[in-house]
Write a protein that holds these residues in place. Structure first.
Motif, PDB file in Angstrom:
ATOM      1  N   LEU A   1     -78.721 116.826 109.802  1.00 38.08           N
ATOM      2  CA  LEU A   1     -77.757 115.746 109.646  1.00 38.08           C
ATOM      3  C   LEU A   1     -76.707 116.066 108.579  1.00 38.08           C
ATOM      4  N   VAL A   2     -77.042 116.955 107.653  1.00 37.70           N
ATOM      5  CA  VAL A   2     -76.157 117.171 106.502  1.00 37.70           C
ATOM      6  C   VAL A   2     -75.757 118.621 106.288  1.00 37.70           C
ATOM      7  N   GLU A   3     -76.436 119.554 106.921  1.00 32.26           N
ATOM      8  CA  GLU A   3     -76.198 120.966 106.627  1.00 32.26           C
ATOM      9  C   GLU A   3     -75.837 121.728 107.893  1.00 32.26           C
ATOM     10  N   THR A   4     -74.824 122.566 107.817  1.00 37.94           N
ATOM     11  CA  THR A   4     -74.432 123.456 108.908  1.00 37.94           C
ATOM     12  C   THR A   4     -74.177 124.844 108.323  1.00 37.94           C
ATOM     13  N   SER A   5     -73.888 125.791 109.211  1.00 37.16           N
ATOM     14  CA  SER A   5     -73.605 127.156 108.752  1.00 37.16           C
ATOM     15  C   SER A   5     -72.350 127.216 107.892  1.00 37.16           C
ATOM     16  N   SER A   6     -71.451 126.244 108.057  1.00 40.89           N
ATOM     17  CA  SER A   6     -70.195 126.243 107.306  1.00 40.89           C
ATOM     18  C   SER A   6     -70.149 125.155 106.237  1.00 40.89           C
ATOM     19  N   ARG A   7     -71.248 124.404 106.059  1.00 38.89           N
ATOM     20  CA  ARG A   7     -71.238 123.323 105.086  1.00 38.89           C
ATOM     21  C   ARG A   7     -72.539 123.328 104.306  1.00 38.89           C
ATOM     22  N   GLU A   8     -72.453 123.381 102.994  1.00 44.37           N
ATOM     23  CA  GLU A   8     -73.631 123.401 102.149  1.00 44.37           C
ATOM     24  C   GLU A   8     -74.292 122.018 102.117  1.00 44.37           C
ATOM     25  N   LEU A   9     -75.553 122.031 101.658  1.00 47.54           N
ATOM     26  CA  LEU A   9     -76.341 120.799 101.647  1.00 47.54           C
ATOM     27  C   LEU A   9     -75.697 119.721 100.782  1.00 47.54           C
TER      28      LEU A   9
ATOM     29  N   LEU B   1     -75.089 107.006 113.087  1.00 44.29           N
ATOM     30  CA  LEU B   1     -74.948 108.012 112.036  1.00 44.29           C
ATOM     31  C   LEU B   1     -75.362 109.394 112.538  1.00 44.29           C
ATOM     32  N   VAL B   2     -76.432 109.438 113.332  1.00 44.57           N
ATOM     33  CA  VAL B   2     -76.859 110.723 113.886  1.00 44.57           C
ATOM     34  C   VAL B   2     -75.786 111.295 114.805  1.00 44.57           C
ATOM     35  N   ASN B   3     -75.182 110.455 115.622  1.00 42.58           N
ATOM     36  CA  ASN B   3     -74.128 110.924 116.526  1.00 42.58           C
ATOM     37  C   ASN B   3     -72.882 111.363 115.771  1.00 42.58           C
ATOM     38  N   LEU B   4     -72.563 110.686 114.665  1.00 41.09           N
ATOM     39  CA  LEU B   4     -71.375 111.031 113.898  1.00 41.09           C
ATOM     40  C   LEU B   4     -71.565 112.290 113.061  1.00 41.09           C
ATOM     41  N   LEU B   5     -72.755 112.463 112.492  1.00 40.71           N
ATOM     42  CA  LEU B   5     -72.957 113.504 111.498  1.00 40.71           C
ATOM     43  C   LEU B   5     -73.829 114.661 111.968  1.00 40.71           C
ATOM     44  N   GLY B   6     -74.665 114.453 112.986  1.00 39.84           N
ATOM     45  CA  GLY B   6     -75.634 115.465 113.391  1.00 39.84           C
ATOM     46  C   GLY B   6     -74.992 116.758 113.863  1.00 39.84           C
ATOM     47  N   SER B   7     -75.586 117.874 113.467  1.00 41.10           N
ATOM     48  CA  SER B   7     -75.108 119.187 113.891  1.00 41.10           C
ATOM     49  C   SER B   7     -75.403 119.403 115.370  1.00 41.10           C
ATOM     50  N   ARG B   8     -74.491 120.045 116.078  1.00 40.63           N
ATOM     51  CA  ARG B   8     -74.702 120.364 117.484  1.00 40.63           C
ATOM     52  C   ARG B   8     -75.635 121.559 117.652  1.00 40.63           C
ATOM     53  N   ASP B   9     -75.862 122.310 116.566  1.00 40.53           N
ATOM     54  CA  ASP B   9     -76.660 123.527 116.636  1.00 40.53           C
ATOM     55  C   ASP B   9     -78.052 123.358 116.050  1.00 40.53           C
ATOM     56  N   ASP B  10     -78.407 122.163 115.645  1.00 40.87           N
ATOM     57  CA  ASP B  10     -79.722 121.942 115.034  1.00 40.87           C
ATOM     58  C   ASP B  10     -80.184 120.529 115.374  1.00 40.87           C
ATOM     59  N   ASP B  11     -81.509 120.339 115.354  1.00 39.70           N
ATOM     60  CA  ASP B  11     -82.049 118.995 115.518  1.00 39.70           C
ATOM     61  C   ASP B  11     -81.638 118.130 114.328  1.00 39.70           C
ATOM     62  N   ALA B  12     -81.444 116.863 114.581  1.00 39.45           N
ATOM     63  CA  ALA B  12     -81.058 115.932 113.513  1.00 39.45           C
ATOM     64  C   ALA B  12     -81.839 114.645 113.678  1.00 39.45           C
ATOM     65  N   ALA B  13     -82.293 114.090 112.550  1.00 36.11           N
ATOM     66  CA  ALA B  13     -83.068 112.843 112.580  1.00 36.11           C
ATOM     67  C   ALA B  13     -82.731 112.014 111.360  1.00 36.11           C
ATOM     68  N   LEU B  14     -82.835 110.699 111.518  1.00 34.85           N
ATOM     69  CA  LEU B  14     -82.532 109.772 110.420  1.00 34.85           C
ATOM     70  C   LEU B  14     -83.428 108.555 110.536  1.00 34.85           C
TER      71      LEU B  14
END
Length: 362
Positions: free
Chosen positions: A309-317, A343-356
């Motif tokens: 939900l918060v971390e991607t390859s181009s964005r730090e935690l 929030l999951v739809n707005l922020l979740g990474s397309r390349d990783d599972d996301a949960a809230l």
């Protein structure tokens, strides 16, 4: 006869009856498919211009869906015999190239079905029955780890999205309530999508059983020891665990290599990051997890989430958490139903599972 022995014999009789019914059902299905293959072969031989050789693909496909790996190879071999028999009556006016294409299609499909059958033999069931068993297992374990119902002055919602777009995800939540004491945990198994789904299913069942069976402070420690004993090649997971008194709102928060929880304090309107220390689950045995102590007052919101939900390859935690707080400040007002999913739809990474998991004290 002892009651235990009587129950055991009753279970064995029921199991034998169920297996007998399954065997009878498969035998009837096998006979029906063989008759269908024989009828189609006869039609191909008598009316070759109306009924092409590729018609035999139909029983092959049906067999691959419904027959078990135990009988499927023999059915495929028999169907190939039907194909050869039908080939002997093909007229001379059929071009050789067309004949090779038709027969080649049937044999290629048969080879593919045999390969799939040998792979399914590890499970022991095939086709749609194997898929139904797996879906049933998923549903049963998900129910075991379902979140508890809370009093009317509390609101709890959980949302997740798989990287592969399937119901199988490496992220899950478990919960338990006894009286005024409630426990909630969000877990992220190593890997993503369906690759991590099987491990997540097993671990969610185990953690759902551990939660409530142990003192709340031992939940992460015992989950860690359980995961260490599994010796999976990718056997680690991260988790965040909240223990709370519903009457007072006093809580303890522990993390195991997991992103910190965030807490909206309604009195000041500020979002606070609740940092705690703890190693990843499944790497070291005998570790302890120190808690953060706090209190959830009226109007407060707590968010527990996974790194997707918060971390991607181009964005730090840290930047991802700031983005989560900014988006939550805009979205979390008024009624909070379906806000976790938003929030999951707005922020979740397309390349990783996301949960809230969203917890609010009204």
């Amino acid at each position: 006869m002892s009651p235990t022995r009587s129950r055991r014999e009753s279970v064995q009789r029921a199991r034998a009856t169920r297996l007998g019914r399954l065997a009878e059902s498969e035998t009837s299905l096998l006979v029906s498919l063989l008759l269908l293959g024989a009828v189609l072969t006869a039609l191909v031989m008598v009316y070759p211009r109306v009924w092409p050789m590729s018609t035999l693909v139909l029983p092959l496909t049906m067999g691959s869906l419904w027959l078990s790996p135990r009988v499927l190879p023999w059915f495929v071999v028999t169907t190939m015999g039907f194909t050869v028999l039908g080939l002997s009556r093909q007229g001379a006016d059929v071009p050789l190239s067309a004949l090779v294409t038709r027969v080649g299609t049937v044999f290629a499909l048969a080879l593919l079905i045999l390969i799939v059958s040998f792979r399914r033999s590890r499970l022991g069931v095939g086709g749609m029955r194997g898929e139904e068993m797996f879906v049933d297992l998923r549903d049963r374990i998900n129910r075991q780890g379902s979140l508890p119902a809370l009093p009317d002055d509390w609101f709890l919602e959980y949302a997740h999205r798989s990287a592969g777009g399937t119901p199988f995800s490496g992220d899950f939540a478990v919960g338990f309530r006894k009286g005024d004491l409630v426990q909630l945990a969000v877990v992220d198994v190593s890997g993503k999508g369906s690759e991590a789904g099987t491990r997540a299913l097993l671990l969610s069942g185990a953690m759902g059983g551990l939660m409530g069976a142990l003192p709340a402070g031992r939940f992460l420690a015992e989950s860690n020891d359980y995961l260490c004993r599994q010796e999976w090649s990718e056997g680690f997971a991260t988790a965040i665990h909240l223990v709370m008194d519903l009457r007072t709102g006093i809580f303890e928060l522990r993390t195991a290599g997991h992103p910190p929880g965030v807490h909206l304090v309604s009195g000041s309107g500020r979002w606070l990051v609740r940092e705690t220390e703890g190693p990843v689950l499944g790497l070291l045995e005998g570790v302890e997890f120190e808690p953060f102590h706090g209190r959830i007052d009226r109007g407060d919101v707590v968010l527990l989430y996974t790194d997707g939900l918060v971390e991607t390859s181009s964005r730090e935690l840290a930047l991802g958490i700031d983005r989560l707080l900014g988006t939550a400040e805009k979205e979390l007002h008024g009624e909070l139903e379906e806000r976790a999913d938003r929030l999951v739809n707005l922020l979740g990474s397309r390349d990783d599972d996301a949960a809230l998991l969203l917890l609010h004290r009204r």
